[in-house]
Write an enzyme that holds these catalytic residues in place. Sequence first.
Site, PDB file in Angstrom:
ATOM      1  N   ASP A 134      43.239  31.110  45.151  1.00 16.27           N
ATOM      2  CA  ASP A 134      43.052  32.523  45.473  1.00 16.27           C
ATOM      3  C   ASP A 134      43.712  32.991  46.767  1.00 16.27           C
ATOM      4  O   ASP A 134      44.197  34.115  46.835  1.00 16.27           O
ATOM      5  CB  ASP A 134      41.544  32.843  45.500  1.00 16.27           C
ATOM      6  N   CYS A 186      40.417  42.452  23.551  1.00 17.06           N
ATOM      7  CA  CYS A 186      39.407  43.446  23.901  1.00 17.06           C
ATOM      8  C   CYS A 186      39.158  44.448  22.772  1.00 17.06           C
ATOM      9  O   CYS A 186      38.101  45.093  22.729  1.00 17.06           O
ATOM     10  CB  CYS A 186      39.818  44.214  25.154  1.00 17.06           C
ATOM     11  N   CYS A 205      37.025  48.169  22.595  1.00 16.60           N
ATOM     12  CA  CYS A 205      35.922  48.218  23.565  1.00 16.60           C
ATOM     13  C   CYS A 205      36.386  48.771  24.906  1.00 16.60           C
ATOM     14  O   CYS A 205      37.430  48.386  25.437  1.00 16.60           O
ATOM     15  CB  CYS A 205      35.346  46.822  23.757  1.00 16.60           C
ATOM     16  N   CYS A 256      33.716  48.108  30.038  1.00 12.32           N
ATOM     17  CA  CYS A 256      33.993  47.818  31.448  1.00 12.32           C
ATOM     18  C   CYS A 256      34.569  49.036  32.167  1.00 12.32           C
ATOM     19  O   CYS A 256      34.309  49.239  33.360  1.00 12.32           O
ATOM     20  CB  CYS A 256      34.945  46.625  31.568  1.00 12.32           C
ATOM     21  N   CYS A 286      37.556  50.916  44.161  1.00 14.42           N
ATOM     22  CA  CYS A 286      36.742  49.816  43.646  1.00 14.42           C
ATOM     23  C   CYS A 286      35.712  49.374  44.685  1.00 14.42           C
ATOM     24  O   CYS A 286      36.060  49.050  45.824  1.00 14.42           O
ATOM     25  CB  CYS A 286      37.657  48.648  43.273  1.00 14.42           C
ATOM     26  N   CYS A 330      30.836  44.002  43.501  1.00 15.32           N
ATOM     27  CA  CYS A 330      30.323  44.815  42.388  1.00 15.32           C
ATOM     28  C   CYS A 330      30.574  44.057  41.100  1.00 15.32           C
ATOM     29  O   CYS A 330      31.704  43.639  40.838  1.00 15.32           O
ATOM     30  CB  CYS A 330      31.026  46.175  42.369  1.00 15.32           C
ATOM     31  N   CYS A 337      30.698  43.039  29.823  1.00 16.82           N
ATOM     32  CA  CYS A 337      31.681  42.527  28.861  1.00 16.82           C
ATOM     33  C   CYS A 337      30.963  41.857  27.684  1.00 16.82           C
ATOM     34  O   CYS A 337      30.163  40.938  27.879  1.00 16.82           O
ATOM     35  CB  CYS A 337      32.614  41.530  29.544  1.00 16.82           C
TER      36      CYS A 337
END
Length: 374
Positions: A135, A189, A192, A195, A215, A242, A249
């Site tokens: 990351d 997905c 849908c 999210c 965000c 968050c 999902c």
Amino acid sequence: MTTTEALVVELKARATSLGFDSFGIAPADARPDLPDKLNAALAAGWHGDMDWMAETAERRGSPTQLWPEARSVILLGINYGPQSDPLALLDEPSLGAISVYARNRDYHEIIKGKLKELAGLLARRSGAAVKVFVDTAPLMEKPLAEAAGLGWQGKHTVLVSRDFGSWLFLGAILTDADLPGDKPHAESCGSCTRCLDICPTKAFPAPFQLDARRCLAYLSVEHKGQIPLEFRVPMGNRIYGCDDCLAVCPWNKFASESREARLQARADLERPALADLVQLDDAGFRTFFAGSPVKRIGLSRFLRNVLIGIGNSGDAGFVPLVVARLGDENALVRGAAIWALRRLDPARAAEVSTTCLAAETDPDVAEEWTVDIA
């Protein structure tokens, strides 16, 4: 079975024994589309004040730009799915909601040692050079994980797995070895939009696109300034991160049916009381969040978030604790305390405003006393 195929079988087995739940391999050049997508997002300003994304854009766009000798990328995932619905905590405004990923030890520390051990095995068996990433390096793990077959990037831009839903920590090993790649995972997905629909700040300009400036995960963790006014009420009691778009999902149902999450939350980080958190000093903050990624944002930003949560609680019982922060040495904390007090007790705010304004040296904090918060 060839020597290389046998090596991959051994690596997969070792990855499982180390606690990884997902394993896949992609060619280092598997996603030639990434530089254009990254540059478009940067041009739109969606990275907010994460200047490091623009500064490392050239290397970030491709593993071979990061390391020219790279030939393959091994992607690994660890399931960190919660044992209960994290959104339920949003209905308890006296408590602070900490994102699921931050309720345990810092995932960088959890994964990196395991990656190094697996990379060491690859190097010993093949003589290949290896580099390990979790990351913090300019590597786009999610689209690479899609190319390696671990899952697909959902409309919320997070990797979705058929086995673990939206709850995977990712790590990567770059190597100059040519390893057989796995089949890329198709986006699944369908129609849908749960999210996208649940996002409290409408941070998705379109499916598969995220504007970090809107965000709450970005604003509460990465953003160094005061939380913009328009996002304070939607922030609710989310004091670090968050989980809304992840938690709704539908693929998460398979995570709950699969093997138990490898990482369990610390009990004291699942339902922390805002009244306790707002009274932390620096030493107490560092002690309470020792080993947690929460510690990385520092006390001032954390108290900013906690005070926003308190301001949204509707509980006037918090007023003495908020007033105690009006004189904090940090402008972020003072500003958030003013907003919280004006929300909870306008009369008390009016009573103390003159004295506070006379002593205030920061114009942005002073403005908090007069700005429209309706």
